[in-house]
Design a protein around this motif. Structure first.
Motif, mmCIF file in Angstrom:
data_model
loop_
_atom_site.group_PDB
_atom_site.id
_atom_site.type_symbol
_atom_site.label_atom_id
_atom_site.label_comp_id
_atom_site.label_asym_id
_atom_site.label_seq_id
_atom_site.Cartn_x
_atom_site.Cartn_y
_atom_site.Cartn_z
ATOM 1 N N ARG A 135 -13.692 3.930 1.528
ATOM 2 C CA ARG A 135 -13.849 4.920 0.449
ATOM 3 C C ARG A 135 -15.321 5.274 0.238
ATOM 4 O O ARG A 135 -15.674 6.441 0.078
ATOM 5 C CB ARG A 135 -13.234 4.367 -0.838
ATOM 6 N N ASP A 156 0.819 -1.213 0.000
ATOM 7 C CA ASP A 156 0.000 0.000 0.000
ATOM 8 C C ASP A 156 0.850 1.260 0.000
ATOM 9 O O ASP A 156 1.796 1.365 -0.761
ATOM 10 C CB ASP A 156 -0.952 -0.045 1.204
ATOM 11 N N ALA A 176 -1.201 -3.634 4.176
ATOM 12 C CA ALA A 176 -2.490 -3.527 4.865
ATOM 13 C C ALA A 176 -2.889 -4.851 5.504
ATOM 14 O O ALA A 176 -3.421 -4.882 6.615
ATOM 15 C CB ALA A 176 -3.573 -3.074 3.883
ATOM 16 N N LYS A 228 -10.767 -1.279 2.463
ATOM 17 C CA LYS A 228 -10.421 -0.027 1.768
ATOM 18 C C LYS A 228 -11.576 0.453 0.896
ATOM 19 O O LYS A 228 -11.868 1.648 0.840
ATOM 20 C CB LYS A 228 -9.162 -0.220 0.921
ATOM 21 N N PRO A 236 -4.111 1.556 5.822
ATOM 22 C CA PRO A 236 -5.219 0.598 5.713
ATOM 23 C C PRO A 236 -4.960 -0.684 6.503
ATOM 24 O O PRO A 236 -3.823 -1.139 6.636
ATOM 25 C CB PRO A 236 -5.275 0.292 4.207
#
Length: 410
Positions: free
Chosen positions: A378, A106, A159, A374, A310
């Motif tokens: 979002r 990430d 992550a 993730k 994350p």
């Protein structure tokens, strides 16, 4: 990376790779150097990274062979990027390129520094990064390898494993058998590497190769940048730094002293200074650096850390009122509603809404993987739930599994 030339066709991003008989679609180009490009690729729900090496006009495969051979020898450590395999790609222009299939990571420390906006990172984040990189270096150095290009762009967050990992071993070499003339990146280059690079440029053969100590110098600069929130390339190239780097480190720490508690600051300062001796023989080793008292201090992450890094666990704030918690029927309904909503974005493993502090009224959602969390973060951030705007951050999986919920995260 070795400098090579490539045609525009060769530099164009491929649409897909065929890897071991399976089609992987290219989602994005993650980075491009002079000798290789890195892509995010997906096949079904699986995602990975492909590092594609440019065609060497001289017909050699030096960069590919070097990096793949080093990576093969150092696999198995949690703080080093995983190599899944190697393959040859045949592009539409009839050109065959060598590729590495790698673990997809990430955010890089370089990106974290940009987002820090000259504020400096939290002690939790600096400690986490320092420990992870030192663990990687301890292993790497024990195996006899020098990374030789440690910099913020080559330290990435995983992550799913919730740790930082080292990448890009294109300049790495076995200690005592240095086969690369020019090592390290400007701004993170140890004094002895600077001297050796200058001699090589002048055509003068150097008797002694660089040692594992060059990696500790680079890490010292990276940690100083994370603490200060500033890029220090010009500072470390200045005459003042060459004359008395210790005084400059002291000044950087005294400038930020009001932001952090005193004792951890002194321990971090001393740790960094132990890595920045001009004489490589006086520098701390990675193994010794891990014994610093800085690593014995427990820190909690800031809310900014939980937004930037994350994990498979999502924490939703500003969703639940106290009134929802003490009516059992309402509480069960809320849990079912939240599960139903969160399962739209991926597989939910568990969901927790504590009725008491710590964590009272916060919603913790554990997803099967970080990709799902993730996507949920979002899409849920800024949504309204029962008339309130949702704030979605990530949360450390290890802490969640232990039932450790932070009371306050500043």
């Amino acid at each position: 990376m070795a400098v090579t030339s490539a045609t525009a066709e060769q530099k164009a991003s491929p649409a897909l790779f065929e890897i071991y008989g399976k089609i992987w679609n290219v989602q994005a180009r993650l980075g491009q150097g002079v000798s290789a490009s890195v892509y995010r690729v997906s096949s079904g729900r699986a995602t990975s990274a492909v590092k594609e090496f440019q065609v060497d006009p001289q017909g050699g495969d030096y960069g590919y062979l070097k990096e793949s051979s080093v990576l093969e020898k150092i696999q198995g450590h949690k703080n080093i990027v995983t190599l899944y395999g190697m393959f040859t790609n045949h592009n539409p222009f009839g050109v065959a390129t060598h590729c590495l299939l790698l673990e997809l990571l990430d955010v890089s420390v370089s990106e974290l520094l940009v987002r820090a906006s000259n504020q400096g990172h939290s002690m939790w984040l600096i400690q986490h990064c320092a420990r992870d990189v030192l663990e990687a270096l301890t292993f790497l150095h024990r195996e006899g390898f020098v990374h030789a290009d440690l910099k913020p762009r080559n330290v990435l967050w995983s992550a799913d494993d919730e740790c930082f990992k080292l990448i890009d071993f294109g300049l790495s070499f076995k200690e005592g058998h240095q086969d690369v003339k020019y090592i390290q990146t400007d701004g993170y280059r140890a004094p002895e590497a600077e001297l050796q690079n200058s001699l090589a440029q002048a055509g003068v053969e150097s008797d002694s190769g660089c040692t594992t100590a060059v990696d500790l110098w680079s890490l010292g600069i990276v940690l100083l940048e994370m603490y200060s929130g500033m890029k220090l390339k010009e500072t470390v190239k200045s005459q003042e730094w060459k004359d008395n780097s210790s005084a400059i480190v002291d000044h950087i720490f005294s400038s930020n002293a009001l932001v952090y508690p005193a004792i951890p600051v002194f321990h971090l300062r001393d740790l960094i200074k132990s890595m920045l001796h001009n004489d490589p023989k006086l520098r701390s080793t990675a193994k010794a650096a891990l014994m610093s008292p800085f690593f014995s201090i427990p820190f909690a992450p800031h809310i900014e850390d939980l937004v930037l890094l994350p994990t498979p666990v999502l924490r939703l704030l500003n969703v639940i009122d106290d009134s929802h918690l003490y009516n059992e029927d309402e509480y069960e309904d809320i849990i079912e509603d939240m599960k139903e909503e969160c399962q739209k974005y991926g597989t939910v493993v568990s969901l927790l809404i504590p009725k008491e502090n710590p964590g009272k009224g916060q919603v913790f959602v554990e997803y099967a993987n970080a990709g799902d969390s993730k996507e949920a973060q979002r899409l849920l951030t800024g949504r309204t739930f029962d008339g309130k705007f949702v704030v979605a951050t990530f949360y450390p999986l290890g802490a969640y599994k232990r039932g450790y919920l932070y009371q306050t995260v500043q």
